[in-house]
Design an enzyme around this catalytic site. Structure first.
Site, PDB file in Angstrom:
ATOM      1  N   LYS A 119      38.717  39.207  46.168  1.00 48.10           N
ATOM      2  CA  LYS A 119      39.065  38.869  44.787  1.00 48.10           C
ATOM      3  C   LYS A 119      37.811  38.374  44.088  1.00 48.10           C
ATOM      4  CE  LYS A 119      42.508  36.497  41.952  1.00 48.10           C
ATOM      5  NZ  LYS A 119      41.619  35.797  40.991  1.00 48.10           N
ATOM      6  N   GLN A 146      44.051  33.665  51.605  1.00 50.01           N
ATOM      7  CA  GLN A 146      42.749  33.704  50.936  1.00 50.01           C
ATOM      8  C   GLN A 146      41.813  32.681  51.557  1.00 50.01           C
ATOM      9  OE1 GLN A 146      41.545  32.275  46.859  1.00 50.01           O
ATOM     10  NE2 GLN A 146      41.274  34.472  46.511  1.00 50.01           N
ATOM     11  N   ASN A 160      43.688  41.082  37.208  1.00 48.05           N
ATOM     12  CA  ASN A 160      44.110  39.690  37.067  1.00 48.05           C
ATOM     13  C   ASN A 160      43.436  39.123  35.821  1.00 48.05           C
ATOM     14  OD1 ASN A 160      43.036  36.631  38.554  1.00 48.05           O
ATOM     15  ND2 ASN A 160      45.071  37.000  37.769  1.00 48.05           N
ATOM     16  N   GLY A 161      44.073  38.108  35.218  1.00 47.27           N
ATOM     17  CA  GLY A 161      43.439  37.403  34.117  1.00 47.27           C
ATOM     18  C   GLY A 161      44.137  37.615  32.786  1.00 47.27           C
ATOM     19  N   GLY A 162      44.712  36.558  32.241  1.00 49.01           N
ATOM     20  CA  GLY A 162      45.254  36.600  30.887  1.00 49.01           C
ATOM     21  C   GLY A 162      46.585  37.301  30.723  1.00 49.01           C
ATOM     22  N   PRO A 179      46.365  33.396  43.972  1.00 44.61           N
ATOM     23  CA  PRO A 179      46.085  32.158  44.715  1.00 44.61           C
ATOM     24  C   PRO A 179      45.609  31.087  43.748  1.00 44.61           C
ATOM     25  CG  PRO A 179      44.297  33.737  45.010  1.00 44.61           C
ATOM     26  CD  PRO A 179      45.369  34.439  44.241  1.00 44.61           C
ATOM     27  N   CYS A 216      36.150  32.019  42.402  1.00 45.03           N
ATOM     28  CA  CYS A 216      36.341  30.630  41.976  1.00 45.03           C
ATOM     29  C   CYS A 216      35.030  30.057  41.453  1.00 45.03           C
ATOM     30  CB  CYS A 216      36.859  29.789  43.132  1.00 45.03           C
ATOM     31  SG  CYS A 216      37.190  28.065  42.667  1.00 45.03           S
ATOM     32  N   HIS A 250      39.459  39.696  38.474  1.00 47.10           N
ATOM     33  CA  HIS A 250      39.744  38.877  37.296  1.00 47.10           C
ATOM     34  C   HIS A 250      38.859  39.411  36.171  1.00 47.10           C
ATOM     35  CE1 HIS A 250      40.637  34.609  35.634  1.00 47.10           C
ATOM     36  NE2 HIS A 250      40.296  35.405  34.634  1.00 47.10           N
TER      37      HIS A 250
END
Length: 331
Positions: free
Chosen positions: A134, A65, A206-208, A12, A95, A166
């Site tokens: 998340k 989400q 998640n992430g990178g 998202p 976030c 993340h």
């Protein structure tokens, strides 16, 4: 069924993963789980719910989400969303923006695992669809070993159906949201340990992750992978997802087929909703990345699509910009 789609998902992203973006991504992958932008509970409960929640039947499966921290309001938003065909409901606890913090939701909620657990319980009581979270691996000076386990244990006890993690901390003090996407170091090993500890609960990383090769490598440790900016800025990589992650045997969709599908979609949207072509074309800028003529392709979609009277012919002209050099090379 939803467990299968979680093997690969598109993250998202606020201002990016709207319904037009999701329609584009669905032309490229039939199996990946797509996400809405984060939508606040206030926008759903007190605003124009249909404008925020609407989705095309062709988009599915899609996860909704939500951003919020009041269990009762989250439950009300979930009940309103019951009229829409979302595959799961996800709570944003990742976030890091100032606006989100001031509303007491997003990553700052990692400091309040009991409140997040109450939110999950309220959401579960309001729907028969999976409820997921998340999050980050931590915030600010938290010890990511102790605090992440404590957070995860709280939401697991509340009945969460899956966790998307993340693999970075969020620094709420001193870093901008943009900096929080790149500066805090990635710690994939921490997410691997969490997944091993929580199994069989699905944990998605998640992430990178910038390539499908990197994402495939993570599948040795995780139940699923989530790509965000890489999938958005280079969307044609999604055309390989069904084959590489879901065992599809059909040929990946071509750029020509995607552009025709999006032109047809733009015509329908203009006729039925009055949608401006640039609101759709802005998500398509990276489709021709790496091809001769890609710069002109982007220029046509970003500049010409904003001109008065622009229509789907803009998309056909953009395709010609990359087709001509390829035909010349072939000859």
């Amino acid at each position: 069924m939803i467990e299968k789609h979680r093997k690969f998902s598109v993250a998202p992203m606020i201002d990016w993963t709207d319904r037009h973006c999701r329609y584009l991504h669905r032309q490229l992958t039939r199996q990946a789980l797509l996400f809405t932008e984060m939508i606040t509970t206030g926008a759903v409960v007190h605003g124009d719910a249909h404008r925020h929640l609407r989705l095309n039947a062709e988009e599915g499966p899609v996860a909704l989400q939500l951003g919020g921290s009041d269990p009762a309001e989250l439950a009300q938003a979930v009940r309103i969303a019951q009229d829409y065909a979302y595959a799961e409901i996800n709570l944003n606890v990742g976030c890091p923006s100032d606006r989100v913090q001031s509303g007491r939701f997003g990553a700052c909620l990692m400091a309040e695992p009991d409140l997040v657990a109450d939110c999950v319980r309220a959401m579960r009581d309001a729907t028969d669809r999976p409820v997921t979270v998340k999050c980050r691996i931590g915030i600010d000076d938290q010890d990511t070993e102790e605090s992440l386990d404590r957070f995860a244990d709280a939401v697991v006890a509340a009945g969460v159906d899956a966790l998307y993690v993340h693999a970075r901390k969020a620094w709420l003090k001193g870093l901008s949201p943009k900096e929080n996407r790149t500066i805090p170091p990635l710690d994939y090993d921490r997410v691997h340990r969490l997944r091993a500890r929580l199994s069989p609960l699905p944990v998605i990383i998640n992430g990178g992750l910038e390539t499908l090769e990197a994402a495939e490598a993570e599948m040795a440790h995780m139940d699923g992978v989530m790509l965000g900016r890489a999938a958005y800025h280079t969307p044609m990589l999604l055309a390989e997802v069904d084959r590489r992650f879901f065992g599809a045997t059909t040929e990946p969709v071509t750029l020509q087929a995607v552009m025709q599908a999006m032109a047809d979609y733009a015509d329908r949207e203009a006729a039925t909703e009055g949608t401006r072509i640039n609101n759709i074309a802005r998500h398509m800028l990276g489709l021709a990345n790496g091809l001769p003529g890609a710069r002109q392709f982007r220029q046509i979609l970003s500049v010409d699509a904003c001109k008065p009277g622009a229509d789907s012919s803009v998309m056909h002209r953009a395709l010609e910009a990359v087709s001509r050099p390829r035909l010349a090379e072939a000859s």
